[in-house]
Design an enzyme around this catalytic site. Sequence first.
Site, PDB file in Angstrom:
ATOM      1  CG  ASN A   7      34.670  47.431  73.499  1.00  0.00           C
ATOM      2  OD1 ASN A   7      34.216  48.180  72.636  1.00  0.00           O
ATOM      3  ND2 ASN A   7      35.827  46.813  73.379  1.00  0.00           N
ATOM      4  CE  LYS A  14      33.454  42.111  71.443  1.00  0.00           C
ATOM      5  NZ  LYS A  14      34.626  42.381  70.654  1.00  0.00           N
ATOM      6  NE  ARG A  96      37.722  50.401  71.301  1.00  0.00           N
ATOM      7  CZ  ARG A  96      37.451  49.733  70.195  1.00  0.00           C
ATOM      8  NH1 ARG A  96      36.587  48.731  70.212  1.00  0.00           N
ATOM      9  NH2 ARG A  96      38.034  50.066  69.076  1.00  0.00           N
ATOM     10  CG  HIS A 184      42.581  49.573  66.131  1.00  0.00           C
ATOM     11  ND1 HIS A 184      42.882  49.329  64.802  1.00  0.00           N
ATOM     12  CD2 HIS A 184      41.306  49.160  66.309  1.00  0.00           C
ATOM     13  CE1 HIS A 184      41.833  48.796  64.199  1.00  0.00           C
ATOM     14  NE2 HIS A 184      40.870  48.684  65.096  1.00  0.00           N
ATOM     15  CG  HIS A 212      44.353  46.178  66.244  1.00  0.00           C
ATOM     16  ND1 HIS A 212      44.039  46.161  67.585  1.00  0.00           N
ATOM     17  CD2 HIS A 212      43.209  45.863  65.594  1.00  0.00           C
ATOM     18  CE1 HIS A 212      42.762  45.837  67.733  1.00  0.00           C
ATOM     19  NE2 HIS A 212      42.232  45.658  66.525  1.00  0.00           N
ATOM     20  CG  ASN A 215      35.889  42.015  61.997  1.00  0.00           C
ATOM     21  OD1 ASN A 215      35.965  41.267  61.022  1.00  0.00           O
ATOM     22  ND2 ASN A 215      35.242  41.683  63.097  1.00  0.00           N
ATOM     23  NE  ARG A 245      36.326  49.317  59.085  1.00  0.00           N
ATOM     24  CZ  ARG A 245      36.799  49.473  60.307  1.00  0.00           C
ATOM     25  NH1 ARG A 245      37.648  50.445  60.574  1.00  0.00           N
ATOM     26  NH2 ARG A 245      36.425  48.676  61.280  1.00  0.00           N
ATOM     27  N   GLY A 335      42.297  39.505  66.110  1.00  0.00           N
ATOM     28  CA  GLY A 335      41.847  38.223  65.532  1.00  0.00           C
ATOM     29  C   GLY A 335      42.781  37.604  64.494  1.00  0.00           C
ATOM     30  N   GLY A 337      45.895  38.837  63.531  1.00  0.00           N
ATOM     31  CA  GLY A 337      47.283  38.901  63.998  1.00  0.00           C
ATOM     32  C   GLY A 337      47.621  37.773  64.966  1.00  0.00           C
ATOM     33  CG  ASN A 339      43.412  33.557  66.404  1.00  0.00           C
ATOM     34  OD1 ASN A 339      43.751  32.787  67.293  1.00  0.00           O
ATOM     35  ND2 ASN A 339      42.615  34.591  66.604  1.00  0.00           N
ATOM     36  CD  GLU A 388      40.637  46.746  71.801  1.00  0.00           C
ATOM     37  OE1 GLU A 388      39.728  45.886  71.712  1.00  0.00           O
ATOM     38  OE2 GLU A 388      41.008  47.442  70.855  1.00  0.00           O
TER      39      GLU A 388
HETATM   40  P1  ADP Z   1      37.332  43.102  65.913  1.00  0.00           P
HETATM   41  O1  ADP Z   1      38.215  43.995  65.111  1.00  0.00           O
HETATM   42  O2  ADP Z   1      35.892  43.176  65.532  1.00  0.00           O
HETATM   43  O3  ADP Z   1      37.580  43.165  67.422  1.00  0.00           O
HETATM   44  P2  ADP Z   1      38.744  40.583  66.012  1.00  0.00           P
HETATM   45  O4  ADP Z   1      39.978  41.161  66.567  1.00  0.00           O
HETATM   46  O5  ADP Z   1      37.989  39.591  66.836  1.00  0.00           O
HETATM   47  O6  ADP Z   1      37.736  41.653  65.461  1.00  0.00           O
HETATM   48  O7  ADP Z   1      39.154  39.899  64.625  1.00  0.00           O
HETATM   49  C1  ADP Z   1      38.165  39.319  63.826  1.00  0.00           C
HETATM   50  C2  ADP Z   1      38.807  38.654  62.651  1.00  0.00           C
HETATM   51  O8  ADP Z   1      39.837  37.759  63.091  1.00  0.00           O
HETATM   52  C3  ADP Z   1      37.826  37.779  61.910  1.00  0.00           C
HETATM   53  O9  ADP Z   1      37.154  38.485  60.928  1.00  0.00           O
HETATM   54  C4  ADP Z   1      38.710  36.716  61.322  1.00  0.00           C
HETATM   55  O10 ADP Z   1      39.028  37.114  60.006  1.00  0.00           O
HETATM   56  C5  ADP Z   1      39.984  36.745  62.124  1.00  0.00           C
HETATM   57  N1  ADP Z   1      40.277  35.471  62.740  1.00  0.00           N
HETATM   58  C6  ADP Z   1      39.806  34.970  63.916  1.00  0.00           C
HETATM   59  N2  ADP Z   1      40.317  33.741  64.122  1.00  0.00           N
HETATM   60  C7  ADP Z   1      41.115  33.462  63.073  1.00  0.00           C
HETATM   61  C8  ADP Z   1      41.937  32.347  62.706  1.00  0.00           C
HETATM   62  N3  ADP Z   1      42.009  31.271  63.464  1.00  0.00           N
HETATM   63  N4  ADP Z   1      42.624  32.447  61.543  1.00  0.00           N
HETATM   64  C9  ADP Z   1      42.534  33.538  60.780  1.00  0.00           C
HETATM   65  N5  ADP Z   1      41.799  34.592  61.067  1.00  0.00           N
HETATM   66  C10 ADP Z   1      41.100  34.566  62.197  1.00  0.00           C
END
Ligand code: ADP
Length: 406
Positions: A7, A14, A96, A184, A212, A215, A245, A335, A337, A339, A388
């Site tokens: 990726n 990755k 990817r 995505h 999704h 970031n 963005r 990230g 969604g 967490n 992914e």
């Molecule tokens: P990418 O789109 O680069 O793959 P990720 O899916 O890893 O990114 O998501 C990254 C984002 O997830 C971070 O910028 C952060 O805002 C958010 N994030 C990660 N952990 C948490 C958490 N515990 N609570 C809120 N937001 C989180």
Amino acid sequence: MKILVLNSGSATQKTSLYEIAAAPPDDPPAPLWEGLIEWQSGFAEICTSSPAGVRLKNRIPIASRKYVTEQLLTDLSTGAAPLLKSPSEIAVVGHRIVHGGGEFREPALVTPRLKDVIRQMSEFAPLHNLPGLEGIQIIEEILGNTPQVAVFDTAFHSTLPEPAAVYPGPYDWVARGIRRYGFHGINHQYCAERAARLLGHDLQSLKLVTCHLGNGCSLAAVRGGRSVDTTMGFTPLEGLMMGTRSGSVDPGILTFLLRQDGLTAEQLDDLLNKKSGLAGISGISNDMREIVSAMKAGNPRAKLAFDIFIHRLTSLIGSMVAVLGGVNALVFTAGIGENSAEVRAAACANLEFLGLRLDPLRNSQPPSDRDVASSDSHVRILIIRAQEDWAIARACWALALASRSV
Ligand code: ADP
């Protein structure tokens, strides 16, 4: 069958190694090995791990990207517990690729023509497609004739009906390929299939909205396993507010800035892709964790950033539900969604009119693939971990089986 997945992004690469024997398991397995390269100026940070723990952590000068990737892959066949006798044990390498254009609707074996298409599509997505293409070329140099497969983030959205795909601009945009592609897709498709499994329903019978939120952020409206609408468009800039963005803004703002401030295309690109979104509004960070903690500490711009994020998320989920004509489940992934209990709670509170109810206790528990709706909710609410790399490995396995040439 040992499958290596790459990726490749502009800042990181990755890499994962999976093994699929007779058939992929129903639940996603942990990879046998994972590697991460972070490209910094002049140096690369390399880190590899297996379920047993960290294997390698190193900082090396970037002689070339090929050299750094070679160092990473050497870890597979060296050290105290080598995972491969030789790199030739790798049966197939999956990549990817963000933009497959209108032509590639399925994962495809890498051929010289496919590389040409990826190159052509990089005009639409330069930041995303070129690192993917470079990854393919590097693997060609390192692993010779090992078959490679491209899995496209646009492919899942190739089923968008014309009214959802065509912009209401001049008609010649269609012939020029200026249309909505969506992104995505690897994860939206994976989440739709996983949701059907978690719910114990046939995917064909389900209306799903997959959210999704990482970031980059996008939604997909999935009916019967097919994407019928999505929030990203010609580029990954359309739709929801994101980390840096803007998401959708009135295009009149762009012409205003071009005329008023005399901005160049690059400056405008920079403004919309890197200086906007959560970071632009809050002035603090693109990271939702920092936004939420600053908001809780009383910072008004962090609160505004969070509120805009939720406003746009709610309104676009509503739009996806309207396109589907109802919804059986809402899926949160990536990230934010997975967490952010705060984001899920705020969005779901606005959507209670759909008969959707979040269970506050389930919502606050640590993430894993699960249903966090209350038992009386008419709509299920799922958290599904983005996988992914596993989805790419599965696609490679399926293509290998179908083509028998791999
Ligand atoms: P990418 O789109 O680069 O793959 P990720 O899916 O890893 O990114 O998501 C990254 C984002 O997830 C971070 O910028 C952060 O805002 C958010 N994030 C990660 N952990 C948490 C958490 N515990 N609570 C809120 N937001 C989180």
